[in-house]
Scaffold this motif. Structure first.
Motif, mmCIF file in Angstrom:
data_model
loop_
_atom_site.group_PDB
_atom_site.id
_atom_site.type_symbol
_atom_site.label_atom_id
_atom_site.label_comp_id
_atom_site.label_asym_id
_atom_site.label_seq_id
_atom_site.Cartn_x
_atom_site.Cartn_y
_atom_site.Cartn_z
ATOM 1 N N HIS A 1 0.828 -1.187 0.000
ATOM 2 C CA HIS A 1 0.000 0.000 0.000
ATOM 3 C C HIS A 1 0.876 1.257 0.000
ATOM 4 N N ASP A 2 0.278 2.403 -0.269
ATOM 5 C CA ASP A 2 0.944 3.704 -0.223
ATOM 6 C C ASP A 2 2.141 3.787 -1.162
ATOM 7 N N GLY A 3 2.106 3.062 -2.288
ATOM 8 C CA GLY A 3 3.146 3.176 -3.296
ATOM 9 C C GLY A 3 4.421 2.418 -3.007
ATOM 10 N N LEU B 1 3.371 -6.386 2.828
ATOM 11 C CA LEU B 1 3.750 -5.140 3.485
ATOM 12 C C LEU B 1 2.904 -4.969 4.732
ATOM 13 N N LEU B 2 3.578 -4.932 5.911
ATOM 14 C CA LEU B 2 2.862 -4.839 7.170
ATOM 15 C C LEU B 2 2.619 -3.401 7.597
ATOM 16 N N SER B 3 3.578 -2.527 7.356
ATOM 17 C CA SER B 3 3.417 -1.130 7.747
ATOM 18 C C SER B 3 4.214 -0.259 6.791
ATOM 19 N N SER B 4 4.012 1.050 6.867
ATOM 20 C CA SER B 4 4.623 1.992 5.929
ATOM 21 C C SER B 4 6.022 2.405 6.327
ATOM 22 N N ASP B 5 6.650 1.703 7.303
ATOM 23 C CA ASP B 5 8.008 2.063 7.718
ATOM 24 C C ASP B 5 9.037 2.096 6.584
ATOM 25 N N LEU C 1 11.210 -10.692 8.585
ATOM 26 C CA LEU C 1 10.691 -9.352 8.833
ATOM 27 C C LEU C 1 11.790 -8.365 8.471
ATOM 28 N N VAL C 2 11.522 -7.497 7.497
ATOM 29 C CA VAL C 2 12.574 -6.646 6.944
ATOM 30 C C VAL C 2 12.072 -5.211 6.883
ATOM 31 N N ASN C 3 12.903 -4.263 7.336
ATOM 32 C CA ASN C 3 12.670 -2.861 7.030
ATOM 33 C C ASN C 3 13.974 -2.271 6.493
ATOM 34 N N GLY D 1 -1.429 -4.057 11.949
ATOM 35 C CA GLY D 1 -0.434 -3.568 11.002
ATOM 36 C C GLY D 1 -0.865 -2.281 10.333
ATOM 37 N N ARG D 2 -0.389 -2.100 9.098
ATOM 38 C CA ARG D 2 -0.673 -0.920 8.275
ATOM 39 C C ARG D 2 -0.287 0.377 8.989
ATOM 40 N N GLY D 3 0.954 0.478 9.341
ATOM 41 C CA GLY D 3 1.479 1.718 9.866
ATOM 42 C C GLY D 3 1.273 1.910 11.356
#
Length: 1500
Positions: free
Chosen positions: A855-857, A904-908, A922-924, A947-949
């Motif tokens: 999400h969010d590009g 994608l779990l969050s926008s980090d 789990l990767v950022n 999740g999701r941010g």
């Protein structure tokens, strides 16, 4: 006997350390090296995973190979962790033998049941475990030297060769090497005995004449497929005799040449003479899973041997070599086989060596068992059972027991006031669990022994309205024993199990009934007597009375008891089935006068059940049928019994059957549960058990579906089935979410392009990415009928797509390319129409293996080595920005780290990724941590909540190649917090918890997609989810019940691509699956908005397996006269089908009913060929163009059928009845003639004979003769009179032979006189099809071969009429003839090369001359299976792509033009039969079902 006994000890887990192996030591004489024996414990290979991949299909050879496979298992001191049997070509007997082997080696022998056909790549894709080594083995390998497999793995691990072949005796290349090294001594054939010929005497061991072969007639050329090795059986015999001679002399190491490099002189240096360049035979070689990472799977599908031996090593720039110490013997090439079997005793001597190996293993096992003083505990185990209950609720659902790994013999279902109980019994144990879905792990276990018993046969619960505080009694019985158990529930719903007594019985009990308010038991025994046992106050059983059974029978096979008055045991009724197939009913007190004896079954009765208070009986039999018996007058309890219905359709014996809500449910050894109407009509076919027998059935009364499970149209109790796969299945008796199912198809238009990725954006729209840089948009709602009209959405020049992903918002498409670039597309909302496109460099000189969108590009690309590249595309910019690159750690010793799934779990951004080794990452941008989750690839990830941010906890599901769905919980925490997964960074850490494990496939592997139905309330786990497996099985699973609700099996070489659920109701779903060229999309929600009507068609599944051939016996008439068809199937049956209705094209319901007739004929193997001939002067034949009016009244006709084991049968057809008049076998010297057939039948009134009474089964083939299969049949009438018809019958076989018989048919007398005429070998390969024709001066036949050639011969003397014509590049699957004007004949051919051929011949005095020919390439998207003429200027073709195409034919120009097409509804179509009528052509299509349609309904 030793072959059977050999595996008994293998199940006991005794490990033998080391196997003696032979090594070569050089001496002064190079031809006399020292062959020493050393013990090799294989310590260096203990950590390696090694599997054998066996091409399976011929039991006669595998029984030899199996000795060496078992010897090389780790449990026996070898190195093989498992043996995977890839089922290529096999009969039912081959399959039964393989199942027997697997039962003896359950932990090591693997049968991939999801294989259901397809191209060669399906087999090689079984090598799917990362890091594992595989040995590909042909099933005709008859010798493997000790240490051969370990030595090959060691050489493979050295990394010098891509593929490591064994030192194969009888090999296209290595046989010449053996001769050049003088490994082959001078041997000569032994002389024949006086007065005997080669056909009368097999040759024993050849005689030794010298150390060097000097006979020039045995010169083996050093070229691939040299004539001496490839064609001559005596050359093959020489090399085999040489190996056996060396083994007897203890000099087999003389064959050891060290290393031989197949590609030392380059690639494609050898030719097989058929246009292929193959550098070596891949009979036995080692490879690794990672060797196939970049293989051309399309090439493997077309020709796997060429790809492995030549093209793939060339592509990689690596060589393949042979290891001299790994000596094995390859039995034969196809052309040699018949000569070796018929002229030598080699196979018998190889088999004798295998017997010795198994005897030695057996003795070693016995010695080890004795030394260890192992005591095997006899008797079954009673453990927990499956129950889920909720307090203060009436709803409950069933929770599955853990895998038992044994055959389920019986089911016991009981319902209480607060809980439901299901007991499952098997040969090893019985399990019972009470509580919610998580309590199974806490289920108690309790063991008890039945005297002299090795299995449980049945469970019977005492009648009770609920489970009281004191519990409920259960009687468990088996051979010579009965145990009473008390099952009770505590206030905390914890189960309390207690065995109150174990009693030895005088005989094998068949059924048990509770009497007198559960204080006594009535037991029926196999030796035809009954006993009453009283339950004492202490719980023990005390015998009270005994009653003998009827004197008419001495032994019973099955029994059922019903007692109208439970206080009086003598009033009980017993119905018993016998080995002879009849049922005896009697009242206990009146055994001397049986009430009835029911006759109708042709085999042993395996199960019998009383229903409706003893007024109805259901019997299941070895003859593959189930019968429903009712009293003639329901109100009269003493009236006569009648057979109301016979249920046919199972391909194997039927183990169990029951009556359920006005339906008959049956369970069979063919792995299917079938539902029939009360009249015996097949309603549903339930597939779910893993191609193993379904043993038992039971009804679950008062069942209520839990949560948001599908609402059933009727409140019907579901059926629970237990099978030999150890699985328990729950089946609703009505259709679930399938009433509006639709199918849509699309094919890749460019000939060399293929499908890479498929994305279902919704139930109305799909995107397809192909290899050559194309993305297509598929609007499903705009499909014309079943055909999808696609538009090109995007094309990238000089790009090769490897992957495609869609962002969560549905407007961003991320695609990866083979050159390391990525392409980003921005699309408009909901339409998927491109707005902007840009190309970014992702990796330099490295292939992009996967792309993921969030999400969010956010987007992510990765390569094969575990490198990641993060991208972000904001809402305005067209070009995404690279944010970071990260490298994941790879397993030790493995260079590959492919990522297969991403979320994608969050926008980090924080990404969750699954790899091919079963780990989750789990990767950022800064950190990552990993966790081992699955035993194999992680193929799918799905978020449940969170999740999701946000920083809240979240839950998700992961699905893998092990077929398991795991439910995970992630809790944010600080770095290094306790209980966290292995961390590889210093940032935020997560506490990782596994909440639950689900196994929705019950043994299926490779769960590639998962979708959930939304929960009714809250964010908990939804009760129903849909799983898509890579075997193209789609399973709807109830996670709370733990049981399967529904399954859709696509099978074949297809793979699932995408899966979506309706976001509104969450109940209708759409799934897509594809092969390389074609895509199929199925939906349970109607998406069509087109007003066009679907062509009239009638579809029905009638056989347990695919149908190979279909032919018309008569067409339905215009006045409503019925028609009939004959079908030949892989399930070993020939069936007659009735077609009722009308062929009038103005009728709104043409051909409205298709139903199986009573006539069914069984064969010893698959039935492959049919031909029919109406014995009436005004009726046209079943093939070819004719304008004569069809038969409107039943008239006698001739039907000839043939198949596996060379079986041939001829029947006279009259109405629905088949009367056997002749049968024979190709292996017999003289045909068997049946002088007179008995027309009487044991069938009930109104039924025709079910197996052609009076017909003798074909005898087994002559010893030493190669088994042949009947591949095609055709016949032509010579002359007729009022008394008889003379018919000339031609038969083409799998060995390329053509045989002819003359049949003199006497229809009025119901007999035939048969004379064998000629036998002639037309081809050196398999003959696939044939058709007869009549010329002015002779009668001839055209025959098509597996090599794509067409031959013409005279029928009277089998003299060739012209030279063979190469029509196709692959096999000629079918041909249809059209005689034009008496001087010409047109042949239309169906090619396995996707082509359609047209050949025009001129008929001359004693020959035919080719006038012209034309080949339409790519006439279909896949192989053309069948062709037929509809008129002099039009023809039909049917392809494996399910296209039925109508062609305009210009005979003078030899041209064909496509006029129209439609999509066939039956899957995997194999055959087509056309009957030309004045109003159109009535076409019957057959494959996995039968479909009828009128060509007139195909739009012009």
């Amino acid at each position: 006997m030793s072959v059977f006994l050999r595996s008994f000890g293998l199940c006991l887990g005794v490990v033998v350390l080391g196997i003696p192996v032979t090594r070569r030591v050089a001496t002064e004489d190079p031809l006399r090296p020292a062959c020493i024996t050393v013990d090799d414990p294989y310590d260096d290979l203990k950590e390696a995973k090694i599997y054998a991949l066996v091409y399976y299909g011929r039991r006669s050879y595998v029984d030899i190979l199996n000795a060496y496979l078992e010897r090389n298992l780790r449990s026996n001191g070898g190195v093989l962790d498992g043996v995977i049997f890839a089922m290529v070509k096999y009969t039912m007997e081959d399959m039964n033998y393989l199942i027997m082997l697997q039962r003896r080696n359950p932990k090591s022998y693997i049968i991939p049941w999801h294989m259901e056909g397809g191209a060669w790549d399906v087999i090689w894709r079984l090598a799917d475990e990362p890091g594992a080594y595989y040995i590909k083995i042909d099933d005709d390998v008859v010798f493997i030297a000790d240490g051969a497999i370990p030595d090959m793995i060691r050489e493979k691990r050295r990394g010098r060769f891509l593929f490591v072949s064994a030192n194969v005796v009888n090999h296209g290349i290595l046989s010449a090497v053996h001769q050049e090294m003088s490994s082959i001594p001078h041997l000569e054939k032994p002389p024949l005995e006086a007065g005997r010929t080669n056909q009368e005497q097999k040759l024993g061991p050849w005689r030794y004449k010298g150390e060097v072969m000097v006979d020039p007639s045995y010169r083996i050329e050093h070229t691939f497929y040299s004539d001496c090795v490839w064609r001559r059986w005596d050359c093959a015999a020489l090399v085999h005799e040489s190996l056996l001679f060396r083994l007897e002399q203890n000099s087999s190491c003389l064959f050891d040449f060290g290393i031989f490099d197949f590609h030392a002189h380059g690639y494609e240096t050898m030719s097989d003479g058929l246009g292929r360049s193959i550098d070596w035979n891949d009979n036995f070689f080692a490879f690794q899973h990672e060797d196939f990472n970049d293989i051309d799977w399309v090439g493997v599908a077309m020709d796997d041997e060429r790809q492995m031996s030549t093209l793939h090593p060339k592509q990689r720039g690596e060589h393949a070599g042979a290891l001299g110490s790994a000596i094995i013997a390859h039995w034969t090439f196809s052309i040699q086989e018949k000569g070796l079997l018929g002229n030598t005793t080699l196979l018998e001597r190889y088999r004798a060596r295998a017997e010795v190996i198994m005897q030695e293993m057996w003795r070693e096992k016995k010695r080890a068992i004795k030394e260890s003083q192992l005591i095997a505990m006899a008797g079954p185990v009673l453990v927990a059972c499956c129950v889920e209950a909720r307090l203060n609720l009436e709803k409950f659902s069933v929770v599955p027991h853990p895998s038992l790994g044994a055959t389920l013999q019986t089911l016991l279902l009981g319902v209480g006031r607060r809980a439901a109980a299901v007991a499952t019994s098997c040969a090893k144990c019985c399990q019972l669990a009470i509580g919610d879905g998580s309590c199974v792990a806490r289920s108690a276990r309790l063991r008890f022994l039945l005297p002299n018993s090795s299995q449980l046969h049945g469970l019977v619960a005492a009648p009770a309205s609920d489970i009281s505080a004191s519990g409920r009694q259960v009687a468990a019985f088996g051979p010579y024993g009965l145990a009473l158990c008390q099952v009770s529930l505590g206030d905390d719903l914890q189960q309390q199990l207690e065995v109150t007594s174990v009693t030895r019985l005088p005989d094998w009990p068949l059924d048990v009934a509770w009497l007198q308010e559960n204080t006594s038991l009535l037991v029926a025994y196999g030796r035809n007597f009954l006993e009453q046992w009283r339950v004492s106050n202490r719980g023990a059983l005390v015998q009270e009375a005994r009653w003998p059974g009827p004197a008419e029978v001495s032994f019973l096979y099955s029994a059922s008891l019903v007692c109208p008055d439970s206080a009086n045991a003598a009033s009980a009724f017993c119905a018993a089935g016998t080995f002879d197939g009849f049922v005896v009913l009697w009242q206990i007190a009146k055994a001397s006068k049986p009430e009835a004896q029911l006759v109708g079954h042709q085999g042993a009765i395996f199960n019998i059940r009383f229903h409706l208070n003893g007024t109805t009986l259901v019997t299941a039999s070895d003859d593959r049928t189930v019968k429903l018996w009712v009293r003639a007058t329901e109100s009269d309890t003493s009236g006569p019994w009648l057979c109301r219905a016979t249920c046919r359709g199972h391909g194997c014996r039927v183990w169990d059957a029951l009556l359920a809500s006005d339906t008959i449910v049956t369970a069979s050894e063919d792995s299917l549960v079938r539902v029939f109407s009360m009249e015996g009509t097949l309603l549903r076919e339930l597939q779910g058990h893993q191609t193993r027998g379904v043993r038992c059935l039971e009804l679950l009364h008062d069942f209520t579906w839990h949560g948001t499970a599908p609402k059933l149209a009727e409140r019907l109790p579901p059926v629970v089935s237990g099978g030999e796969d150890g699985g328990v299945k729950l089946w609703p008796l009505v259709e679930v979410e399938r009433k509006r199912s639709e199918t849509k198809l699309w094919h890749v238009l460019e000939p060399n392009d293929w499908i890479r990725e498929v994305l279902l954006l919704s139930q109305l729209l799909a995107l397809v990415a192909t290899n050559f840089g194309n993305i297509y948009r598929l609007p499903l709602a705009e499909a014309e009928g079943e055909e999808i009209v696609a538009s090109l959405l995007f094309h990238a020049d000089n790009a090769h797509f490897t992957s495609m992903a869609m962002g969560d918002d549905g407007t961003a498409i991320w695609t990866g390319c083979a050159d390391g670039h990525g392409i980003f597309l921005r699309t408009a909302d909901d339409t998927a129409l491109p707005v902007a496109a840009s190309t970014v460099e992702v990796f330099r000189q490295c292939r992009v293996s996967a792309a993921f969108g969030g999400h969010d590009g956010h987007g992510l690309f990765c390569d094969h080595a575990g490198r990641l590249r993060f991208f972000l595309a904001d809402g305005v910019a067209a070009t995404p920005v690279s944010r970071s690159q990260k490298q994941l750690t790879t397993p030790k010793g493995d260079k590959n780290q492919r990522l297969l799934s991403g979320l994608l779990l969050s926008s980090d951004p924080l990404w969750l990724l699954g790899d091919e080794h079963g780990r989750l990452h789990l990767v950022n941008l800064q950190d990552y941590q990993q966790n081992a989750a699955h035993e194999g690839k992680v193929l799918s990830l799905l978020r449940l909540r969170g999740g999701r941010g946000t920083t809240e906890s979240l839950e998700f599901l992961s699905a893998g190649a092990d077929g398991v769905v795991l439910r995970h919980h992630l809790e944010p925490g600080s770095t290094g917090s306790a209980g966290s997964a292995g961390s590889a960074g210093s940032g935020r850490d997560f506490r990782w918890t596994q909440l639950a494990v689900y196994r929705p496939g019950c043994g299926l592997r490779h769960l590639s997609h998962v979708q959930l139905q939304p929960a009714a309330e809250g964010d908990g786990m939804p009760p129903l989810f849909l799983g898509a497996f890579q075997s193209a099985d789609f399973v709807l699973w109830d996670s709370l019940a733990g049981l399967e609700v529904w399954r859709h099996r696509c099978g074949g070489a297809k793979r699932p691509n995408s899966l979506v659920l309706d976001p509104v109701d969450g109940r209708s779903f759409t799934f897509a699956f594809s092969s390389s060229k074609s895509l199929e999309i199925h939906s349970t929600a109607s998406t069509s908005t087109s007003s066009s009507t679907v062509p009239r068609a009638l579809r029905r599944a009638l056989h347990g397996r695919e149908i190979h051939q279909i032919c018309w016996l008569r067409a339905p008439g215009g006045a409503g006269a019925p028609g009939s068809l004959a079908t030949a199937s892989e399930d070993t049956s020939l069936r007659v089908l009735n077609v009722s209705g009308t062929t009038d094209t103005t009728d709104t319901k043409p051909c409205t009913a298709l139903s199986p007739a009573a006539a069914t004929v069984r064969f010893p193997g698959a039935v492959r060929a049919l031909c029919s001939l109406p014995l009436h002067p005004t009726v046209p034949g079943t093939r070819g163009y004719a304008t004569t009016e069809p038969m409107t009244l039943p008239r006698p006709g001739l039907l000839v059928s043939g198949g596996a084991k060379g079986a041939l049968k001829a029947h006279l057809v009259s109405g629905d009845a088949l009367l056997g008049v002749w049968c024979t076998s190709l292996g017999q010297v003289d045909p068997v003639k049946v002088e007179e057939a008995d027309s009487t039948s044991d069938s009930e009134p109104g039924e025709a004979d079910s197996d052609a009474d009076g017909e003798a089964e074909p005898r087994a083939s002559t010893a030493g003769r190669l088994e042949e299969r009947v591949m095609a049949l055709s016949c032509v009438e010579l002359e007729r009179s009022e008394a008889h018809h003379d018919v000339l019958l031609a038969c083409a076989s799998s060995s390329g032979f053509l045989r002819t018989w003359q049949l003199q048919i006497f229809p009025q007398q119901g007999k035939a006189e048969v004379t064998f005429l000629e036998r002639f070998q037309v081809f050196n390969t398999t003959a696939l099809c044939m058709e007869c024709f009549t010329a002015p001066n002779f009668r001839g036949v055209y025959v098509g071969s597996a090599a794509g050639t067409l031959a013409a011969l005279q029928l009277q003397n089998l003299k060739p009429l012209c030279e063979e014509l190469q029509v196709h590049q692959a096999g000629v699957n079918d041909l249809a003839l059209l005689q034009l004007d008496g001087s010409r004949v047109a042949a239309l051919t169906a090619g396995d090369d996707h082509g359609l051929g047209l050949c025009i011949y001129a008929l001359e005095d004693d020959a035919v001359r080719l006038i012209g020919s034309r080949l339409i390439e790519s006439a279909h998207f896949s192989a053309v299976r069948s062709v037929a003429w509809t008129a002099a200027d039009s023809a039909l073709s049917l392809g494996l792509d399910r296209r039925l195409r109508l062609w305009r034919v210009e005979l003078e120009e030899q041209a064909l033009e496509l006029k129209a097409e439609r999509i066939a509804s039956c899957t995997e179509p194999e055959s087509m039969a056309a009957w030309v009528l004045p109003e159109g052509t009535l076409v019957a299509l057959a494959g996995r079902g039968v479909e009828l349609c009128l060509v007139a309904s195909v739009p012009e």
